[in-house]
Design a protein around this motif. Structure first.
Motif, PDB file in Angstrom:
ATOM      1  N   ILE A 518       0.820  -1.207   0.000  1.00 10.04           N
ATOM      2  CA  ILE A 518       0.000   0.000   0.000  1.00 10.04           C
ATOM      3  C   ILE A 518       0.859   1.265   0.000  1.00 10.04           C
ATOM      4  CG2 ILE A 518      -1.751   1.316   1.243  1.00 10.04           C
ATOM      5  CD1 ILE A 518      -2.837  -1.202  -0.015  1.00 10.04           C
ATOM      6  N   ILE A 519       1.724   1.405   1.007  1.00 12.69           N
ATOM      7  CA  ILE A 519       2.487   2.650   1.150  1.00 12.69           C
ATOM      8  C   ILE A 519       3.445   2.855  -0.009  1.00 12.69           C
ATOM      9  CG2 ILE A 519       4.193   3.830   2.582  1.00 12.69           C
ATOM     10  CD1 ILE A 519       2.893   2.650   5.014  1.00 12.69           C
ATOM     11  N   LEU A 520       4.198   1.822  -0.381  1.00  9.77           N
ATOM     12  CA  LEU A 520       5.177   1.975  -1.463  1.00  9.77           C
ATOM     13  C   LEU A 520       4.543   2.430  -2.767  1.00  9.77           C
ATOM     14  CD1 LEU A 520       8.002   1.751  -2.612  1.00  9.77           C
ATOM     15  CD2 LEU A 520       7.639  -0.702  -2.907  1.00  9.77           C
ATOM     16  N   LEU A 661      -0.056  -2.028  -8.098  1.00 14.96           N
ATOM     17  CA  LEU A 661       1.399  -2.028  -8.165  1.00 14.96           C
ATOM     18  C   LEU A 661       1.898  -1.741  -9.580  1.00 14.96           C
ATOM     19  CD1 LEU A 661       1.981  -5.104  -5.868  1.00 14.96           C
ATOM     20  CD2 LEU A 661       2.667  -2.771  -5.344  1.00 14.96           C
ATOM     21  N   LEU A 662       1.235  -2.286 -10.583  1.00 15.30           N
ATOM     22  CA  LEU A 662       1.646  -2.022 -11.963  1.00 15.30           C
ATOM     23  C   LEU A 662       1.403  -0.565 -12.345  1.00 15.30           C
ATOM     24  CD1 LEU A 662       0.371  -5.292 -13.697  1.00 15.30           C
ATOM     25  CD2 LEU A 662       2.721  -4.675 -13.133  1.00 15.30           C
ATOM     26  N   SER A 668       6.478   5.284 -11.503  1.00 20.07           N
ATOM     27  CA  SER A 668       7.889   5.256 -11.142  1.00 20.07           C
ATOM     28  C   SER A 668       8.774   5.311 -12.376  1.00 20.07           C
ATOM     29  CB  SER A 668       8.185   3.992 -10.331  1.00 20.07           C
ATOM     30  OG  SER A 668       9.548   3.886 -10.018  1.00 20.07           O
ATOM     31  N   PHE A 669       8.341   4.684 -13.465  1.00 20.86           N
ATOM     32  CA  PHE A 669       9.115   4.701 -14.712  1.00 20.86           C
ATOM     33  C   PHE A 669       9.217   6.113 -15.277  1.00 20.86           C
ATOM     34  CE2 PHE A 669       9.318   4.147 -19.389  1.00 20.86           C
ATOM     35  CZ  PHE A 669      10.546   3.489 -19.445  1.00 20.86           C
ATOM     36  N   MET A 670       8.178   6.902 -15.105  1.00 19.88           N
ATOM     37  CA  MET A 670       8.191   8.275 -15.603  1.00 19.88           C
ATOM     38  C   MET A 670       9.214   9.134 -14.871  1.00 19.88           C
ATOM     39  SD  MET A 670       4.084   8.860 -15.957  1.00 19.88           S
ATOM     40  CE  MET A 670       4.265  10.615 -16.270  1.00 19.88           C
ATOM     41  N   THR A 671       9.505   8.806 -13.621  1.00 20.68           N
ATOM     42  CA  THR A 671      10.457   9.590 -12.842  1.00 20.68           C
ATOM     43  C   THR A 671      11.802   8.896 -12.703  1.00 20.68           C
ATOM     44  OG1 THR A 671       9.476   8.632 -10.847  1.00 20.68           O
ATOM     45  CG2 THR A 671       8.708  10.802 -11.506  1.00 20.68           C
ATOM     46  N   SER A 672      11.997   7.824 -13.463  1.00 20.91           N
ATOM     47  CA  SER A 672      13.296   7.146 -13.554  1.00 20.91           C
ATOM     48  C   SER A 672      13.799   6.658 -12.203  1.00 20.91           C
ATOM     49  CB  SER A 672      14.339   8.088 -14.186  1.00 20.91           C
ATOM     50  OG  SER A 672      13.906   8.551 -15.433  1.00 20.91           O
ATOM     51  N   GLN A 673      12.939   6.064 -11.406  1.00 23.60           N
ATOM     52  CA  GLN A 673      13.340   5.466 -10.132  1.00 23.60           C
ATOM     53  C   GLN A 673      13.561   3.975 -10.358  1.00 23.60           C
ATOM     54  OE1 GLN A 673      10.994   6.798  -6.718  1.00 23.60           O
ATOM     55  NE2 GLN A 673       9.965   8.242  -8.072  1.00 23.60           N
ATOM     56  N   PHE A 679      11.022  -3.256  -8.588  1.00 24.20           N
ATOM     57  CA  PHE A 679      10.330  -3.938  -7.495  1.00 24.20           C
ATOM     58  C   PHE A 679       8.824  -3.919  -7.715  1.00 24.20           C
ATOM     59  CE2 PHE A 679       8.131  -4.069  -3.452  1.00 24.20           C
ATOM     60  CZ  PHE A 679       8.731  -5.145  -2.817  1.00 24.20           C
ATOM     61  N   LEU A 680       8.273  -2.753  -8.030  1.00 24.96           N
ATOM     62  CA  LEU A 680       6.830  -2.649  -8.239  1.00 24.96           C
ATOM     63  C   LEU A 680       6.386  -3.480  -9.443  1.00 24.96           C
ATOM     64  CD1 LEU A 680       6.460   1.177  -7.589  1.00 24.96           C
ATOM     65  CD2 LEU A 680       5.438  -0.633  -6.210  1.00 24.96           C
ATOM     66  N   LEU A 681       7.196  -3.499 -10.490  1.00 22.77           N
ATOM     67  CA  LEU A 681       6.838  -4.253 -11.689  1.00 22.77           C
ATOM     68  C   LEU A 681       6.781  -5.753 -11.398  1.00 22.77           C
ATOM     69  CD1 LEU A 681       6.310  -4.114 -14.785  1.00 22.77           C
ATOM     70  CD2 LEU A 681       8.776  -4.462 -15.089  1.00 22.77           C
ATOM     71  N   PHE A 682       7.860  -6.290 -10.818  1.00 28.11           N
ATOM     72  CA  PHE A 682       7.900  -7.731 -10.549  1.00 28.11           C
ATOM     73  C   PHE A 682       6.889  -8.128  -9.478  1.00 28.11           C
ATOM     74  CE2 PHE A 682      12.492  -7.363 -12.041  1.00 28.11           C
ATOM     75  CZ  PHE A 682      12.167  -7.762 -13.325  1.00 28.11           C
ATOM     76  N   GLN A 683       6.722  -7.275  -8.459  1.00 22.89           N
ATOM     77  CA  GLN A 683       5.740  -7.578  -7.434  1.00 22.89           C
ATOM     78  C   GLN A 683       4.330  -7.538  -8.003  1.00 22.89           C
ATOM     79  OE1 GLN A 683       6.600  -8.314  -3.813  1.00 22.89           O
ATOM     80  NE2 GLN A 683       4.746  -9.317  -4.527  1.00 22.89           N
ATOM     81  N   GLY A 684       4.081  -6.616  -8.935  1.00 25.25           N
ATOM     82  CA  GLY A 684       2.778  -6.559  -9.595  1.00 25.25           C
ATOM     83  C   GLY A 684       2.489  -7.811 -10.396  1.00 25.25           C
ATOM     84  N   PHE A 685       3.480  -8.300 -11.134  1.00 25.94           N
ATOM     85  CA  PHE A 685       3.287  -9.535 -11.898  1.00 25.94           C
ATOM     86  C   PHE A 685       3.123 -10.743 -10.964  1.00 25.94           C
ATOM     87  CE2 PHE A 685       5.322  -7.295 -15.601  1.00 25.94           C
ATOM     88  CZ  PHE A 685       4.211  -7.375 -16.414  1.00 25.94           C
ATOM     89  N   SER A 686       3.787 -10.722  -9.808  1.00 28.28           N
ATOM     90  CA  SER A 686       3.603 -11.795  -8.831  1.00 28.28           C
ATOM     91  C   SER A 686       2.163 -11.824  -8.330  1.00 28.28           C
ATOM     92  CB  SER A 686       4.573 -11.599  -7.660  1.00 28.28           C
ATOM     93  OG  SER A 686       4.349 -12.553  -6.655  1.00 28.28           O
ATOM     94  N   PHE A 687       1.608 -10.664  -7.986  1.00 32.60           N
ATOM     95  CA  PHE A 687       0.214 -10.593  -7.565  1.00 32.60           C
ATOM     96  C   PHE A 687      -0.718 -11.019  -8.697  1.00 32.60           C
ATOM     97  CE2 PHE A 687       1.339  -8.002  -3.844  1.00 32.60           C
ATOM     98  CZ  PHE A 687       0.422  -8.487  -2.934  1.00 32.60           C
ATOM     99  N   LEU A 688      -0.368 -10.663  -9.921  1.00 33.18           N
ATOM    100  CA  LEU A 688      -1.211 -11.025 -11.063  1.00 33.18           C
ATOM    101  C   LEU A 688      -1.251 -12.537 -11.248  1.00 33.18           C
ATOM    102  CD1 LEU A 688      -2.917  -9.825 -13.379  1.00 33.18           C
ATOM    103  CD2 LEU A 688      -0.846  -9.862 -14.789  1.00 33.18           C
ATOM    104  N   ALA A 689      -0.092 -13.188 -11.138  1.00 36.10           N
ATOM    105  CA  ALA A 689      -0.043 -14.649 -11.287  1.00 36.10           C
ATOM    106  C   ALA A 689      -0.853 -15.339 -10.201  1.00 36.10           C
ATOM    107  CB  ALA A 689       1.408 -15.116 -11.261  1.00 36.10           C
ATOM    108  N   VAL A 690      -0.750 -14.841  -8.972  1.00 39.82           N
ATOM    109  CA  VAL A 690      -1.503 -15.443  -7.873  1.00 39.82           C
ATOM    110  C   VAL A 690      -2.993 -15.140  -8.015  1.00 39.82           C
ATOM    111  CG1 VAL A 690      -1.878 -15.383  -5.382  1.00 39.82           C
ATOM    112  CG2 VAL A 690       0.442 -15.431  -6.293  1.00 39.82           C
TER     113      VAL A 690
END
Length: 699
Positions: A518-520, A661-662, A668-673, A679-690
């Motif tokens: 949530i916070i991240l 998360l996605l 985050s991609f727009m601000t080059s972090q 982290f957000l990308l892979f964690q988003g895909f992890s939630f999507l798979a589950v």
């Protein structure tokens, strides 16, 4: 300080021709710098001055071909993901998670998702107008005045968009960023405290491994020797209980394993405690009990008509039998557990000469730990739980939570602690805490293993984890007054309240879900709030490798395990809240689904039992091609008997968090972090798979 224009530079670095305008932002003033680039048609691109038009055309063609291939690959990938999502979303409503769409947590997550989508759209509009905010160019105001906001001029944005965006920036800087930063700092502190606890446990584990420390019985078991009464008696009387409920797939192997325990038959009694409401299953289990009784095994079949209290009620009812008073110890095995023949001979001796010992707990071993990705993750988690948490706590403070199975209790300790109670869904932890408050001690044997089965589907695993994390919070509410009033020492009370309950059962799921789910993602839309890279990446990775320490063979799964554990945090957080506040799902008890997996030796035994024409001694483990063929045939036969695989479910909370998360990763991609984005990308895909039920039986 000038902002980072890495994204803009990357987007247009291939071909820059004509008049290029670069916005240079230096707080609080802004300046425009115009760079003139030749626009002559004869201007040659490349290092060599002698390139002709044909060579230049070929170079452009190759670049276009490469770009087209990348676009095609990206389109295929996106289309595949969208097709999988569409396939799951058009399923019947019967497959929906009945708790997901009605829970308050789901509505809260959906609210954050709507907010993030709206903010992403607003940021993209602002970005298209030339607004490029990064962390160095945004400073948290020292007061609540708007004059402290460092914002670019509004000349590039007009009308309604300008007003909305300026109002949003003002609101987030003055009213939203500071509370979110406070919440972030609190979660980071909790994360650090829990990390220190895990590090200390791992140091204790390494010390035990280095010094080769393990519990040793004071007296070895010898034939004709009574451990409790001296040299004139026989082996102590042991009651063995197998509670089960509608577990058709595993009842045969568990009853067979218990009946083959190497213990004098006149000094033991097996109770098969059947709570099944399926008449066919009842008849099968009763027939199996009669079969072993005819073979001379002392075994009884008990069935309750009124199934109150679930497993606790079943065990309580069995302990009320008149003949129980003749027994000194009780061993408990769940329906899918297969103890080795020497189990009692390795556990009972520890009670001799140790009158304060109430429980000897053996470690679980898994016959299907490599079945799929889900069972591999569970094996990592449970290996840490047994080898680190329980072994260290058992060695240094003589207390840990009873696992509900694969353990031997002193019946006197059970009776003095109040016996089995039906007030929670974690009756095993309940009796362990009450015994600890009465001064009893526990021993954990890491070298004594009992085979069992891990849930192979996410649906079964999720329900199991919900029960395992809601029950401790129910118990904490009920036991807290008893802990405070108990006569145990101050440090034992502190360990029980702070470490055992608060830190490992409440704080862990709270900060894991709040901070990373949530916070991240919300901080991506409130860049005034800082989330350090070491919190997002480095410390979680270190903690993940510490968790894998007892199972180094699974080191390759460290990063996927970290992603999956964060994904499970939504289930654990929801269960923790429901147990703490006694919500409806807190008292839900669902028997974990089992498939009846067996080890290779069990399969060979079953081959010999089902084929009476086979010669004795013909089969040896792993040495004969004919044996392997028989094992293969038996596996095929078992698979044919398994029920057909159900259609995939969809879990709305996990899907909502995936899109949240996605969406945050796009911001985050727009601000080059970089670290935050990945982290957000892979964690988003992890939630999507589950969320699409792709992990488990299919992966």
């Amino acid at each position: 300080m000038a902002p980072n224009f890495a994204f803009v530079h990357w987007w247009g670095k291939e071909n820059r021709r004509g008049n290029s305008v670069v916005l240079k932002m230096e707080n609080p003033n802004f300046s425009m710098v115009e760079l003139q680039i030749p626009e002559d048609d004869n201007f040659q691109v490349g290092k060599g001055k002698g390139k002709n038009v044909k060579q230049f055309s070929w170079a452009l063609f190759l670049k276009a071909h490469k770009a087209a291939g990348f676009v095609a690959w990206l389109a295929i990938g996106i289309w595949t993901v969208l097709a999988a999502i569409r396939k799951r979303l058009i399923q019947d409503t019967d497959d929906r998670d009945k708790f997901s769409h009605r829970s308050k947590l789901y509505r809260i997550i959906k609210g954050f998702l709507v907010f993030s989508v709206l903010m992403l759209g607003l940021e993209m509009v602002a970005y298209s107008q030339g607004w490029h905010f990064t962390r160095p160019s945004l400073h948290f105001p020292s007061s609540m005045g708007i004059e402290n906001l460092h914002l670019p001029s509004s000349e590039g944005i007009e009308g309604l968009v300008h007003s909305i965006y300026m109002a949003w920036v003002y609101t987030r800087a003055n009213y939203l960023a500071r509370p979110l930063q406070y919440m972030t700092n609190i979660c980071i502190i909790l994360f650090l405290i829990q990390s220190i606890d895990r590090l200390l446990l791992c140091l204790g584990y390494l010390w035990i491994k280095l010094k080769k420390i393990k519990p040793v019985p004071k007296y070895e078991l010898e034939a004709g020797t009574d451990l409790e009464q001296g040299n004139n008696g026989a082996y102590p009387m042991v009651l063995i209980q197998i509670p089960m409920c509608n577990e058709k797939e595993v009842y045969q192997q568990s009853i067979a394993a218990v009946c083959n325990l190497d213990w004098p038959k006149e000094r033991m009694l097996v109770q098969v405690l059947d709570d099944s409401d399926d008449m066919e299953v009842q008849k099968l289990i009763a027939a199996q009990v009669q079969k072993w009784k005819r073979m001379g095994v002392p075994i009884v079949y008990r069935h309750r008509i009124v199934r109150t209290g679930y497993k606790a009620g079943n065990l309580k009812s069995a302990m009320e039998c008149d003949y129980v008073k003749d027994y000194e110890f009780v061993a408990i095995f769940d329906a899918d557990f297969q103890p080795n023949p020497d189990f009692l001979k390795k556990t009972i001796p520890h009670f001799k000469g140790n009158d304060e010992l109430a429980l000897v707990q053996a470690r679980w071993a898994f016959v299907n730990k490599d079945e799929n990705l889900l069972t591999r993750f569970q094996n990592i988690n449970l290996a840490f739980h047994f080898e680190v948490e329980q072994q260290v706590n058992g060695m240094f403070i003589n207390f840990f939570g009873f696992n509900g199975t694969a353990g031997v209790w002193r019946i006197k300790a059970l009776e003095e602690s109040g016996g089995w109670l039906e007030r929670t869904t974690v009756e095993d932890m309940d009796i362990a805490v009450r015994a600890h408050l009465n001064g009893w001690k526990f021993i954990f044997l890491n070298d004594v293993q009992c085979l069992c089965e891990l849930p192979e589907s996410y649906e079964a695993y999720k329900k199991q984890q919900h029960r395992w994390h809601s029950g401790p919070m129910q118990l904490f509410r009920l036991c807290l007054p008893d802990i405070v009033r108990s006569k145990i020492g101050f440090w034992k009370k502190t360990n029980l309240i702070v470490l055992f309950f608060l830190l490992r059962k409440l704080i862990l799921p709270f900060y894991s879900f709040s901070l990373f789910c949530i916070i991240l993602p919300i901080t991506m839309f409130l860049p005034e709030t800082q989330m350090p890279n070491w919190v997002v990446c480095y410390l979680p990775s270190f903690m993940s490798f510490l968790t894998i320490l007892p199972s180094l063979g699974s080191a390759a799964f460290a990063v996927p395990f970290l992603m999956f554990e964060n994904t499970m945090s939504v289930t654990k957080f929801n269960a923790m809240v429901s147990g703490l506040f006694q919500l409806g799902s807190a008292y839900e008890w669902v028997v974990t689904k089992k498939l009846g997996r067996s080890s290779e030796s069990d399969l060979l035994a079953l081959v010999e039992e089902t084929d009476p024409h086979l010669e004795q001694g013909k089969h040896h483990r792993g040495v004969s091609d004919s044996d392997l063929q028989l094992l293969n045939n038996l596996n095929v036969h078992q698979l044919q008997q398994l029920p057909k695989k159900k259609r995939n479910r969809k879990y709305k909370k996990e899907l909502a968090l995936a899109f949240l998360l996605l969406t945050a990763s796009a911001r985050s991609f727009m601000t080059s972090q970089g670290i935050h984005f990945y982290f957000l990308l892979f964690q988003g895909f992890s939630f999507l798979a589950v969320g699409l039920d792709l992990i488990g039986e299919q992966l």
